[in-house]
Design an enzyme around this catalytic site. Structure first.
Site, PDB file in Angstrom:
ATOM      1  N   CYS A 104       0.839  -1.193   0.000  1.00  0.00           N
ATOM      2  CA  CYS A 104       0.000   0.000   0.000  1.00  0.00           C
ATOM      3  C   CYS A 104       0.879   1.250   0.000  1.00  0.00           C
ATOM      4  CB  CYS A 104      -0.954   0.078   1.185  1.00  0.00           C
ATOM      5  SG  CYS A 104      -2.089  -1.319   1.262  1.00  0.00           S
ATOM      6  N   ARG A 159       3.499  -0.043  -5.005  1.00  0.00           N
ATOM      7  CA  ARG A 159       3.341  -0.682  -3.700  1.00  0.00           C
ATOM      8  C   ARG A 159       2.014  -1.427  -3.587  1.00  0.00           C
ATOM      9  NH1 ARG A 159       6.774   1.578   0.437  1.00  0.00           N
ATOM     10  NH2 ARG A 159       5.328   0.665   1.910  1.00  0.00           N
ATOM     11  N   TRP A 166      -3.107  -2.606  -1.800  1.00  0.00           N
ATOM     12  CA  TRP A 166      -2.875  -4.028  -2.090  1.00  0.00           C
ATOM     13  C   TRP A 166      -3.746  -4.767  -1.090  1.00  0.00           C
ATOM     14  CZ3 TRP A 166      -0.928  -8.489   0.284  1.00  0.00           C
ATOM     15  CH2 TRP A 166      -0.548  -9.516  -0.589  1.00  0.00           C
ATOM     16  N   ASN A 197      -1.728   1.620   6.142  1.00  0.00           N
ATOM     17  CA  ASN A 197      -0.892   0.580   5.558  1.00  0.00           C
ATOM     18  C   ASN A 197      -0.553  -0.398   6.677  1.00  0.00           C
ATOM     19  OD1 ASN A 197       0.961  -0.940   4.152  1.00  0.00           O
ATOM     20  ND2 ASN A 197       2.609   0.578   4.333  1.00  0.00           N
ATOM     21  N   GLY A 198      -0.790  -1.677   6.444  1.00  0.00           N
ATOM     22  CA  GLY A 198      -0.485  -2.674   7.470  1.00  0.00           C
ATOM     23  C   GLY A 198      -1.682  -3.582   7.696  1.00  0.00           C
ATOM     24  N   GLU A 251      16.878 -17.174 -10.160  1.00  0.00           N
ATOM     25  CA  GLU A 251      16.454 -15.784 -10.275  1.00  0.00           C
ATOM     26  C   GLU A 251      15.834 -15.529 -11.656  1.00  0.00           C
ATOM     27  OE1 GLU A 251      15.698 -13.445  -8.584  1.00  0.00           O
ATOM     28  OE2 GLU A 251      15.782 -11.704  -9.904  1.00  0.00           O
ATOM     29  N   LYS A 283      12.013 -14.204 -12.313  1.00  0.00           N
ATOM     30  CA  LYS A 283      11.743 -13.007 -13.111  1.00  0.00           C
ATOM     31  C   LYS A 283      10.718 -13.313 -14.189  1.00  0.00           C
ATOM     32  CE  LYS A 283      12.990 -10.688 -11.338  1.00  0.00           C
ATOM     33  NZ  LYS A 283      13.510 -10.161 -10.132  1.00  0.00           N
ATOM     34  N   GLU A 317       7.106 -14.075 -12.762  1.00  0.00           N
ATOM     35  CA  GLU A 317       6.342 -12.978 -12.149  1.00  0.00           C
ATOM     36  C   GLU A 317       5.873 -11.938 -13.160  1.00  0.00           C
ATOM     37  OE1 GLU A 317       8.350 -10.474  -9.233  1.00  0.00           O
ATOM     38  OE2 GLU A 317      10.258 -10.892 -10.177  1.00  0.00           O
ATOM     39  N   HIS A 320      15.591 -37.328 -12.028  1.00  0.00           N
ATOM     40  CA  HIS A 320      15.019 -37.957 -10.837  1.00  0.00           C
ATOM     41  C   HIS A 320      13.532 -37.622 -10.691  1.00  0.00           C
ATOM     42  CE1 HIS A 320      18.969 -39.328  -9.695  1.00  0.00           C
ATOM     43  NE2 HIS A 320      19.424 -38.107  -9.916  1.00  0.00           N
ATOM     44  N   LYS A 365       5.447  -4.034  -4.609  1.00  0.00           N
ATOM     45  CA  LYS A 365       6.891  -3.880  -4.508  1.00  0.00           C
ATOM     46  C   LYS A 365       7.409  -4.110  -3.090  1.00  0.00           C
ATOM     47  CE  LYS A 365      10.920  -2.644  -6.155  1.00  0.00           C
ATOM     48  NZ  LYS A 365      11.583  -3.673  -6.986  1.00  0.00           N
TER      49      LYS A 365
HETATM   50  C1  F6R Z   1      11.019 -10.213  -7.270  1.00  0.00           C
HETATM   51  C2  F6R Z   1      11.128  -9.338  -6.113  1.00  0.00           C
HETATM   52  C3  F6R Z   1      10.844  -9.916  -4.776  1.00  0.00           C
HETATM   53  C4  F6R Z   1      11.693  -9.215  -3.699  1.00  0.00           C
HETATM   54  C5  F6R Z   1      11.264  -9.676  -2.305  1.00  0.00           C
HETATM   55  C6  F6R Z   1      12.112  -9.053  -1.233  1.00  0.00           C
HETATM   56  O1  F6R Z   1      11.380  -9.558  -8.444  1.00  0.00           O
HETATM   57  O2  F6R Z   1      11.401  -8.176  -6.226  1.00  0.00           O
HETATM   58  O3  F6R Z   1      11.024 -11.289  -4.756  1.00  0.00           O
HETATM   59  O4  F6R Z   1      13.028  -9.511  -3.924  1.00  0.00           O
HETATM   60  O5  F6R Z   1       9.926  -9.346  -2.103  1.00  0.00           O
HETATM   61  O6  F6R Z   1      12.021  -7.664  -1.273  1.00  0.00           O
HETATM   62  P1  F6R Z   1      13.119  -6.765  -0.583  1.00  0.00           P
HETATM   63  O7  F6R Z   1      14.394  -6.959  -1.357  1.00  0.00           O
HETATM   64  O8  F6R Z   1      12.593  -5.377  -0.685  1.00  0.00           O
HETATM   65  O9  F6R Z   1      13.259  -7.254   0.815  1.00  0.00           O
END
Ligand code: F6R
Length: 624
Positions: free
Chosen positions: A2, A27, A94, A118-119, A497, A501, A504, A520, A619
């Site tokens: 949020c 966010r 969110w 937020n929370g 990774e 990417k 998502e 396996h 985010k």
């Molecule tokens: C994926 C992504 C998330 C963050 C995770 C941790 O692209 O960005 O997997 O890496 O939510 O976020 P931070 O780094 O802000 O703790």
């Protein structure tokens, strides 16, 4: 999660709020809303809807085109009104409690109180019962319960009502409140969920993060937990819960004022991928002295690296994947015991943590609640915590013993790119410093390692020049429903990774697998409809990796290989290749990751998705 904004001042309130919400939308983006009041007016008007900030703009425009005009915005023939704008608060959501609907969007208004949050208020059900609030509620949110309780306690003294309310709340919260009879004053208080604030030429403002403020100023302060901040157009007043005045501790963000814009790129994700050479150089160069890694300017003492017997990395998602690369480096170079923990599982896994454990917490935002709680837990057990963080002054930074900041600048796209590679850059520096201090590397070996690290911006630059070739490969994956990414050793870490990417942002089900493990079980899923992306960057593993690639090819899979150029040989005749610039094997993670980021980006943008805001994500993850 949020985004929150509050503004009081002489500018056009509505525009300031809507522009800020657009910047904060990463966010959370399932609904948005604002509450505004023109200076001198009693009424606080709320505009909100399910959908994006662009939908909210429509709602406000429609309200403004009828007899009703959105307060705090210029009327058609009303210049003076436009200048004396007043105050307002805004929110981009969110969803946690209650589905995505107009009613559940913030702000929530109950009686004299208009509030964004937020929370999560964990005890909202008890509060409804204990204070008989049901009749005050029109939404399904925990937030509205906080608004109703605040209204119940409000008898003209905002501080007292806030204190009484907060005493009853269980959970995490940043509450931003306007009271009907308190003029153009905005109040905020918080527990865990972040709020930053500033007083600048345009007035006073607060936000859930700096992104929304740095258009106006690079000076800001973090509102401490369990304090009350009052924003007036020409002053801010911070008090603790006993009513004592507290001087805000201003910080200076080193982000450029306009660095949160898209700079002509269609999406932030592409812009941020392209920024990596600079971001990595900015992260490395200020920490290299005489060719050696040096953290003295960061205030990180060498004893931290010499006194520890084991290392524990705590992180989530992409940041955890950076930790997995670090794990491989620590094992192969330092031969130390190291574990990489998912922050969300950490506390429940009886971790082996003591005074001899160096905890490395990794987080772009510095606000991920699982990581934050894990850091607190580890420190309670006596461990020292060094965090690798992008956002200065963030909650995890404040909870840590020491911090190494990545100098990536604001990362807005939900999918993390430049934060990841700058986290890797910091890990290379840490490993080199530890190897030097612990007598594993000589001075010359350390210098040679650092010289190779300093080549990584150029190596990534080379990959970025190949973006058209990568785009062509991406085009061949558009129809895939399932996909495998395979490799061994560091290649496997890179692909974990790369696969995150891709899934998502493109919504293709992608699994990274250690290629030796395929036979396996999972090889049963390989068919001609399951494309395979392989990474072959580690010379000593190459022949085994190629055998595994042949195994999937024999089952009909189309294979594309991201391969270190010097070992590609004649493979081109057999496979589709993306050749990566040569580096020492342990540094190949950098160019390979940039290539995989571009792959994910192009699949998503070619599918027509909103690359920066993948569905269901946000985010900053501030709920457990
Ligand atoms: C994926 C992504 C998330 C963050 C995770 C941790 O692209 O960005 O997997 O890496 O939510 O976020 P931070 O780094 O802000 O703790």
């Amino acid at each position: 999660m949020c985004g929150i904004i509050g503004y009081t001042g002489s500018e056009n309130v509505k525009e300031i709020l809507l522009d800020a919400l657009e910047l904060l939308e990463y966010r959370g983006y399932d609904s948005a809303g604002i509450a505004v009041r023109s200076r001198g007016m009693q009424q606080v008007s709320v505009y909100k809807c399910a959908g994006r900030v662009s939908d909210l703009r429509e709602v406000c425009a429609q309200a403004g085109s009828g007899t009703e005009r959105v307060p705090g915005s210029p009327g058609q023939n009303d210049g003076a009104f436009a200048r004396t704008a007043g105050c307002g608060i805004g929110h981009t959501r969110w969803a946690t409690h209650g589905g995505v609907s107009d009613a559940n969007a913030h702000p929530h208004q109950v009686g004299a109180v208009t509030l964004v949050h937020n929370g999560i208020i964990e005890n909202y059900r008890e509060l409804i019962a204990d204070y008989d609030l049901e009749g005050d509620l029109v939404s399904d949110t925990d937030t509205e319960v906080a608004a109703a309780l605040l209204n119940r306690f409000y008898e003209g003294d905002p501080h007292e009502a806030i204190r009484k309310t907060v005493a009853k709340l269980r959970g995490t919260f940043a509450l931003v409140v306007m009271f009907a009879d308190q003029g153009d004053v905005i109040y905020t208080t918080r527990n865990v969920s972040p709020v930053v604030a500033t007083l600048c030429d345009q007035g006073a403002m607060l936000a859930s993060d700096l992104t929304a403020l740095c258009r106006f100023t690079n000076r800001y302060f973090v509102v401490p937990e369990y304090h009350i901040l009052e924003l007036r157009s020409d002053a801010v007043r911070l008090t603790d819960f006993d009513g004592n005045e507290v001087e805000p501790e201003y910080l200076t963000a080193d982000w450029e004022l306009n660095s949160a814009g898209k700079n002509g790129y269609p999406f932030y994700m592409e812009k941020e991928i392209m920024e990596q050479p600079q971001a990595i150089a900015d992260t490395i160069e200020e920490r290299v002295l005489g060719g050696l890694p040096d953290f003295s300017a960061d205030g990180v003492p060498d004893e931290l690296f010499t006194d520890c017997e084991r290392i524990c990395i705590i992180a989530c998602g992409t940041a955890r994947h950076a930790g997995l690369v670090a794990q491989a480096l620590v094992k192969s170079i330092l031969h130390m015991h190291i574990e990489v923990e998912m922050a969300s599982e950490f506390m429940y896994s009886d971790p082996v943590i003591d005074q001899k454990t160096l905890v490395l917490a990794v987080s772009q935002s510095g606000e991920t609640i699982d990581t934050l709680e894990a850091v607190k837990y580890a420190r309670r057990r006596g461990a020292k915590c060094l965090s690798v963080i992008n956002v200065r002054g963030s909650s995890i930074a404040r909870e840590s013993d020491y911090v190494l900041y990545t100098n990536a600048g604001p990362e807005i796209a939900v999918a993390s790119t430049k934060a990841y590679t700058t986290q890797l850059a910091v890990f290379y520096l840490i490993v080199a410093r530890m190897a030097l201090l612990r007598g594993v590397f000589t001075t010359e070996e350390t210098q040679s390692y650092i010289r190779e690290l300093q080549r990584t911006p150029d190596a990534i630059g080379e990959v970025l020049k190949k973006k058209r070739d990568i785009h062509v490969v991406a085009g061949k994956l558009l129809g895939a429903k399932d996909l495998f990414m395979v490799g061994r050793g560091l290649d496997y870490s890179i692909l974990l990774e790369g696969s995150l990417k891709l899934k998502e942002v493109s919504y293709i089900h992608s699994e990274a697998y250690a290629s030796g493990e395929l036979k396996h079980g999972p090889i049963a899923l390989i068919t001609q409809d399951t494309p395979v992306v392989a990474s072959v960057t580690q010379e000593k593993l190459m022949s085994k990796e190629l055998s595994n690639i042949k195994e999937v090819r024999s089952r009909g899979a189309d294979v594309v290989i991201f391969i270190k150029e010097s070992i590609a040989g004649s493979l081109e005749e057999e496979y589709e290749l993306i050749k990566l610039p040569d580096m020492r094997d342990e540094f190949m993670v950098m160019p390979a990751s940039a290539a995989l980021q571009l792959l994910a980006y192009y699949v998503s943008s070619d599918k027509g998705f909103d690359v920066d805001k993948p569905r269901n994500l946000a985010k900053v993850v501030t709920v457990e």
